[in-house]
Design a protein around this motif. Sequence first.
Motif, PDB file in Angstrom:
ATOM      1  N   ARG A   1      20.289   1.224  -1.527  1.00  0.00           N
ATOM      2  CA  ARG A   1      20.559   2.231  -0.453  1.00  0.00           C
ATOM      3  C   ARG A   1      21.997   2.580  -1.217  1.00  0.00           C
ATOM      4  N   THR A   2      22.483   3.538  -2.135  1.00  0.00           N
ATOM      5  CA  THR A   2      23.228   4.115  -2.349  1.00  0.00           C
ATOM      6  C   THR A   2      23.524   5.150  -1.387  1.00  0.00           C
ATOM      7  N   THR A   3      24.635   5.792  -0.983  1.00  0.00           N
ATOM      8  CA  THR A   3      25.736   7.361  -0.392  1.00  0.00           C
ATOM      9  C   THR A   3      27.215   7.616  -1.009  1.00  0.00           C
ATOM     10  N   PRO A   4      27.845   8.396  -0.884  1.00  0.00           N
ATOM     11  CA  PRO A   4      29.046   8.633  -0.853  1.00  0.00           C
ATOM     12  C   PRO A   4      29.666   7.774   0.000  1.00  0.00           C
ATOM     13  N   VAL A   5      31.148   7.768  -0.327  1.00  0.00           N
ATOM     14  CA  VAL A   5      31.694   6.831   0.580  1.00  0.00           C
ATOM     15  C   VAL A   5      32.434   7.253   1.515  1.00  0.00           C
ATOM     16  N   PRO A   6      31.649   6.898   2.456  1.00  0.00           N
ATOM     17  CA  PRO A   6      31.644   8.079   4.116  1.00  0.00           C
ATOM     18  C   PRO A   6      33.195   8.160   4.212  1.00  0.00           C
ATOM     19  N   ASP A   7      33.822   8.691   5.098  1.00  0.00           N
ATOM     20  CA  ASP A   7      35.222   9.261   4.814  1.00  0.00           C
ATOM     21  C   ASP A   7      36.072   8.006   5.445  1.00  0.00           C
ATOM     22  N   GLU A   8      35.153   7.817   6.998  1.00  0.00           N
ATOM     23  CA  GLU A   8      36.185   6.685   7.579  1.00  0.00           C
ATOM     24  C   GLU A   8      36.625   5.768   6.862  1.00  0.00           C
ATOM     25  N   MET A   9      35.246   5.680   6.076  1.00  0.00           N
ATOM     26  CA  MET A   9      35.780   3.757   4.677  1.00  0.00           C
ATOM     27  C   MET A   9      36.702   5.307   4.045  1.00  0.00           C
ATOM     28  N   ARG A  10      36.740   5.881   3.452  1.00  0.00           N
ATOM     29  CA  ARG A  10      37.786   6.535   2.515  1.00  0.00           C
ATOM     30  C   ARG A  10      39.342   6.421   2.779  1.00  0.00           C
ATOM     31  N   THR A  11      39.440   7.158   4.864  1.00  0.00           N
ATOM     32  CA  THR A  11      40.471   6.802   4.953  1.00  0.00           C
ATOM     33  C   THR A  11      41.298   4.834   5.269  1.00  0.00           C
TER      34      THR A  11
END
Length: 421
Positions: free
Chosen positions: A236-246
Amino acid sequence: MLTMRTSVSVLLLTALLLTGAPSLARAAGNGCPDPTRLPATPFADLVSGTHRSAVICATWYGVVNGTTRNSFGPRQAVRRDQMAAILARMTVAAGVPLPSEPPQPFVDVSDSIHRDAIAQVAALNLVSGGAGRRYRPDATLTRGQVATLLVRFAELVAVAVPAAPDAFTDDDGTVHEAAINQAVALRLARGRPDGRFDPGATVLREQVASFLARMIRVLVHRGAMKQRPIPSFSSRTTPVPDEMRTQMTGASWEPGCPVGLDALVLLRVTHWDYAANPRRGHLIVARAVASDVAAVMRRLYDARFQMKRMRPVHTYDGGESASLDDNNTSAFNCRAVTGGVAWSAHSYGTAIDINPRQNPYVNGTTVLPPDAGPWVRRRPVRRGMVVRTGPVVSAFAGIGWSWGGDYRSLKDYQHFSASGR
């Protein structure tokens, strides 16, 4: 580890293994997995063809463990406390709740690491002790005791246990005679080739695994246990979640890196770990290569190639070095090339390092990770190693990526990249 519950399970499984009846094998169906669809067992000492598939089956269901990560100890005798732990695991596998905090009925188990399991399976009437409230946790288990445990476990999971005719003469008058006869009637047990049951013989770990595997097949067939199938590969491919970006910012990415976070994606894939279990791994890669990387991971899963673990670098407090030390397969990490100043291909999300310990970076006397010395020599090929003739190089070549094992001035056996750097 054998707990009270484990003892019951082991006995039941033992009886099942002893059966060997063709009709039972057919009825049991596919409770145990096809070993050819799983990675090689991690147990280097598992050489017996007789019990090998049974150990794989019991391990697959989480009923037995090795004595170490790489050893099963197949010829070791099974102790009573270990059997209790096995029975406890079998009980859980069969969906029967274990008592949460039962009283300890025995006075001689305080030093056993299986004391809690002993109390739990005792509360379920799977195991019992002797005079003076003694369980004798270090005593070894016999075939007669296993038959009794098998029958008790069958009763616990609501498998009807019939009255049975006398099956053997060498168990006459023993406390286990009735259970042995019932185990035979249930086709859970059978005798020796010479026609004896030999109820006082010691049971070995590999034999218990066979008993357990037979029990698993019976329970799955009768609906008393859910079959554990081998899962298909998924990604499954998704955008990098906001929490993970932080979390990544300041750890594996920072302003000024050659790609922005919007150009990266989180790829979740199924992979085999070193215990031959399917796991969900996480890679951060460039959006442009995500589908190709997923295709590679599918090929490696189908080839049963094992990766110790798969986590983004930013999840390690120590960053790159901690990820290497943990033998972690990883992709994106904004950093310079090892020993240089140019951006590494990892900084673009177009490179992956596979099992760093088994596939070290070697440049003269420099070996990374530092404890990877035993794997600098590439023969013999061992678990997790990437070699020219193996599936990993072929899979990455299929998407046009290059391998660091082909470098001339140094060797980076773990490294694959789209750019060849």
